[in-house]
Design a protein around this motif. Structure first.
Motif, PDB file in Angstrom:
ATOM      1  N   ALA A   1      -0.856  10.297   4.651  1.00  0.00           N
ATOM      2  CA  ALA A   1      -0.943  10.212   3.196  1.00  0.00           C
ATOM      3  C   ALA A   1       0.173  11.014   2.556  1.00  0.00           C
ATOM      4  O   ALA A   1       0.521  12.097   3.014  1.00  0.00           O
ATOM      5  CB  ALA A   1      -2.297  10.747   2.722  1.00  0.00           C
TER       6      ALA A   1
ATOM      7  N   CYS B   1      -5.115   5.070   4.875  1.00  0.00           N
ATOM      8  CA  CYS B   1      -5.042   3.730   4.307  1.00  0.00           C
ATOM      9  C   CYS B   1      -5.265   2.774   5.472  1.00  0.00           C
ATOM     10  O   CYS B   1      -4.606   2.892   6.502  1.00  0.00           O
ATOM     11  CB  CYS B   1      -3.679   3.493   3.667  1.00  0.00           C
ATOM     12  SG  CYS B   1      -3.396   1.768   3.227  1.00  0.00           S
TER      13      CYS B   1
ATOM     14  N   ALA C   1       0.835  -1.206   0.000  1.00  0.00           N
ATOM     15  CA  ALA C   1       0.000   0.000   0.000  1.00  0.00           C
ATOM     16  C   ALA C   1       0.865   1.249   0.000  1.00  0.00           C
ATOM     17  O   ALA C   1       0.574   2.225  -0.702  1.00  0.00           O
ATOM     18  CB  ALA C   1      -0.927  -0.003   1.211  1.00  0.00           C
ATOM     19  N   GLU C   2       1.932   1.223   0.778  1.00  0.00           N
ATOM     20  CA  GLU C   2       2.850   2.363   0.802  1.00  0.00           C
ATOM     21  C   GLU C   2       3.482   2.602  -0.562  1.00  0.00           C
ATOM     22  O   GLU C   2       3.768   3.728  -0.946  1.00  0.00           O
ATOM     23  CB  GLU C   2       3.943   2.122   1.847  1.00  0.00           C
ATOM     24  CG  GLU C   2       4.890   3.304   2.014  1.00  0.00           C
ATOM     25  CD  GLU C   2       6.048   2.951   2.926  1.00  0.00           C
ATOM     26  OE1 GLU C   2       7.034   2.380   2.425  1.00  0.00           O
ATOM     27  OE2 GLU C   2       5.957   3.226   4.128  1.00  0.00           O
TER      28      GLU C   2
ATOM     29  N   ARG D   1     -12.459   9.325   5.776  1.00  0.00           N
ATOM     30  CA  ARG D   1     -12.143   9.314   7.208  1.00  0.00           C
ATOM     31  C   ARG D   1     -13.348   8.928   8.066  1.00  0.00           C
ATOM     32  O   ARG D   1     -13.200   8.243   9.082  1.00  0.00           O
ATOM     33  CB  ARG D   1     -11.621  10.682   7.647  1.00  0.00           C
ATOM     34  CG  ARG D   1     -10.274  11.050   7.044  1.00  0.00           C
ATOM     35  CD  ARG D   1      -9.716  12.321   7.660  1.00  0.00           C
ATOM     36  NE  ARG D   1      -9.411  12.123   9.061  1.00  0.00           N
ATOM     37  CZ  ARG D   1      -8.251  11.636   9.505  1.00  0.00           C
ATOM     38  NH1 ARG D   1      -7.309  11.275   8.656  1.00  0.00           N
ATOM     39  NH2 ARG D   1      -8.024  11.501  10.788  1.00  0.00           N
TER      40      ARG D   1
ATOM     41  N   ILE E   1      -5.812  11.330   3.982  1.00  0.00           N
ATOM     42  CA  ILE E   1      -6.733  10.259   3.608  1.00  0.00           C
ATOM     43  C   ILE E   1      -6.138   8.947   4.095  1.00  0.00           C
ATOM     44  O   ILE E   1      -5.019   8.594   3.740  1.00  0.00           O
ATOM     45  CB  ILE E   1      -6.945  10.209   2.086  1.00  0.00           C
ATOM     46  CG1 ILE E   1      -7.451  11.559   1.586  1.00  0.00           C
ATOM     47  CG2 ILE E   1      -7.909   9.087   1.717  1.00  0.00           C
ATOM     48  CD1 ILE E   1      -8.743  12.017   2.217  1.00  0.00           C
TER      49      ILE E   1
ATOM     50  N   THR F   1      -2.540   7.113   8.622  1.00  0.00           N
ATOM     51  CA  THR F   1      -3.158   8.336   8.110  1.00  0.00           C
ATOM     52  C   THR F   1      -2.154   9.314   7.522  1.00  0.00           C
ATOM     53  O   THR F   1      -2.521  10.436   7.179  1.00  0.00           O
ATOM     54  CB  THR F   1      -3.936   9.052   9.234  1.00  0.00           C
ATOM     55  OG1 THR F   1      -3.046   9.314  10.328  1.00  0.00           O
ATOM     56  CG2 THR F   1      -5.084   8.183   9.714  1.00  0.00           C
TER      57      THR F   1
ATOM     58  N   VAL G   1      -6.258  -4.166   1.430  1.00  0.00           N
ATOM     59  CA  VAL G   1      -5.960  -2.728   1.481  1.00  0.00           C
ATOM     60  C   VAL G   1      -7.238  -1.945   1.218  1.00  0.00           C
ATOM     61  O   VAL G   1      -7.918  -2.169   0.206  1.00  0.00           O
ATOM     62  CB  VAL G   1      -4.888  -2.352   0.444  1.00  0.00           C
ATOM     63  CG1 VAL G   1      -4.706  -0.834   0.383  1.00  0.00           C
ATOM     64  CG2 VAL G   1      -3.563  -3.037   0.778  1.00  0.00           C
TER      65      VAL G   1
ATOM     66  N   ARG H   1      -8.920   2.133   1.285  1.00  0.00           N
ATOM     67  CA  ARG H   1      -8.623   3.572   1.311  1.00  0.00           C
ATOM     68  C   ARG H   1      -9.943   4.327   1.500  1.00  0.00           C
ATOM     69  O   ARG H   1     -10.432   4.997   0.589  1.00  0.00           O
ATOM     70  CB  ARG H   1      -7.898   3.987   0.036  1.00  0.00           C
ATOM     71  CG  ARG H   1      -6.546   3.277  -0.146  1.00  0.00           C
ATOM     72  CD  ARG H   1      -5.748   3.817  -1.315  1.00  0.00           C
ATOM     73  NE  ARG H   1      -4.503   3.105  -1.519  1.00  0.00           N
ATOM     74  CZ  ARG H   1      -3.355   3.338  -0.875  1.00  0.00           C
ATOM     75  NH1 ARG H   1      -3.321   4.294   0.044  1.00  0.00           N
ATOM     76  NH2 ARG H   1      -2.261   2.637  -1.126  1.00  0.00           N
TER      77      ARG H   1
ATOM     78  N   GLU I   1      -6.749   0.313  -3.690  1.00  0.00           N
ATOM     79  CA  GLU I   1      -7.744  -0.232  -2.785  1.00  0.00           C
ATOM     80  C   GLU I   1      -8.283  -1.544  -3.359  1.00  0.00           C
ATOM     81  O   GLU I   1      -8.541  -1.657  -4.550  1.00  0.00           O
ATOM     82  CB  GLU I   1      -8.880   0.761  -2.596  1.00  0.00           C
ATOM     83  CG  GLU I   1      -9.948   0.263  -1.629  1.00  0.00           C
ATOM     84  CD  GLU I   1     -10.997   1.305  -1.321  1.00  0.00           C
ATOM     85  OE1 GLU I   1     -11.174   1.648  -0.144  1.00  0.00           O
ATOM     86  OE2 GLU I   1     -11.645   1.786  -2.283  1.00  0.00           O
TER      87      GLU I   1
END
Length: 265
Positions: A168, A176, A72-73, A116, A174, A166, A111, A113, A78
Motif C-alpha cells: 500500500a 488490494c 487500482a494502482e 487483511r 492494506i 499488499t 478491485v 480493498r 473498491e
C-alpha cells in the motif's frame, strides 16, 4: 493448514514494477456497455452493491486483471468492474493461459480493498458467488473444485483468480485484491487439450445463455458473499463452499504450489 484459506496469489511489487505497462493498456475502449449487458444492469434493482458504481467495458483487452490492477494502482476505488468481450493474454492460476475467444465467454475483474483477515477467503467466496450467479441466471447447478474451479461433472465451466498486492502507498499494508473470473458461455474453438476438460453454459443447457444476465447475477452474488466476509459471516461462506464441493471433499488430490507438486486428501 486448511485448504480453504489458500488460493490468493500475491504480487509483491506494484504492478508497474512487475509488468510492462504497454501489455496492460486497453485497446478499442468503448464508452458504453453493449445493450445485452446494459439492460440487465439497469434492472438489477440495487443488488450489485459496491459493484454498481463503476463498470468499464472493453471490446478487446490484454487481460482484465492487468487493467484492473493498473487502475487500482492509480487510485481506483473498491468495486471497480472491468469486463471485456475478449482477452489476448487471459490467465488462470499459476500463470496458466485462460482461453478467451471473442464473444464466447465472460471475462471480468473487480478491485477489492478488504481488511487483511478477509483476504484468505476471497477466492472461495468468489467461487461460491460465480456458481450461485450462474444458477440464478440459467438454472444450471455447478460444483466447486478446490481451489478455484467451477465445474459441471468433470469439465471446467468457469475459473476464479485472486491476486493480492499488499504494498500500500501509505505503508499500512492494506491489501488490494484484483479478483478475476472467467465463464465459458458458448462452445469455442479451444485447443485440443482445453477442449477435453472444458464445457460451456450453452453446451450444458442445450440453449442460448444470456451473457449479460449471467454477468449481473454473478456480480450480485459476489456483492452478497463479499459482504458476508466483511461482516464476519465466514461460516456462511465456508458452508456454502463445502455444499458445492461435496463431491470432491475427502478425495485424494494432486496440486501444484510454489513450483512443487503436492498430493493429499
Amino acid at each position: 493448514r486448511d485448504k480453504l484459506v489458500t488460493g490468493v496469489q500475491t504480487c509483491a511489487l506494484p504492478i508497474s514494477a512487475n509488468r510492462n505497462l504497454s501489455t496492460c493498456a486497453p485497446m478499442n475502449l468503448s464508452e458504453t456497455l453493449p445493450s445485452d449487458f446494459a439492460e440487465p444492469l439497469a434492472r438489477s434493482d440495487g443488488r450489485l452493491g459496491l459493484f454498481s458504481r463503476h463498470v468499464i467495458w472493453y471490446p478487446e483487452v490484454s487481460s482484465t486483471s492487468d487493467v484492473a490492477a493498473l487502475l487500482a494502482e492509480r487510485g481506483a476505488a473498491e468495486g471497480l468492474v472491468v469486463a471485456a468481450n475478449m482477452q489476448t493474454a487471459g490467465r488462470g492460476r499459476l500463470g496458466r493461459t485462460w482461453a478467451s475467444p471473442p464473444g464466447a465467454g465472460l471475462y471480468v475483474s473487480v478491485v477489492l480493498r478488504p481488511a487483511r483477515h478477509v483476504v484468505p477467503l476471497v477466492t472461495i467466496a468468489a467461487g461460491v458467488a460465480v456458481a450461485q450467479g450462474i444458477e440464478a441466471a440459467t438454472g444450471l447447478r455447478s460444483q466447486l473444485k478446490w481451489p478455484n474451479d467451477v465445474c459441471v461433472g468433470s469439465r471446467k465451466l468457469a475459473g476464479v483468480l485472486a491476486e493480492a498486492n499488499t504494498n500500500a502507498p501509505d505503508g499500512a499494508g492494506i491489501p488490494c485484491v484484483v479478483l478475476g473470473f472467467g465463464i465459458n458461455v458458448l462452445p469455442a474453438a479451444y485447443t485440443p487439450d482445453v477442449a477435453l476438460r472444458a464445457t460451456s453454459l450453452a453446451g450444458e443447457l442445450g440453449r442460448h445463455a444470456d451473457r449479460g444476465l449471467v454477468f449481473v447475477e454473478c456480480l450480485a452474488a459476489l456483492a452478497e458473499r463479499y459482504g458476508d466476509l466483511i461482516h464476519g459471516r465466514t461460516a456462511d461462506v465456508i458452508g456454502a463452499w463445502r455444499a458445492r464441493a461435496a463431491t470432491t471433499l475427502g478425495r485424494r488430490v494432486r496440486f501444484e504450489t510454489a513450483g512443487a507438486q503436492l498430493e493429499g486428501v
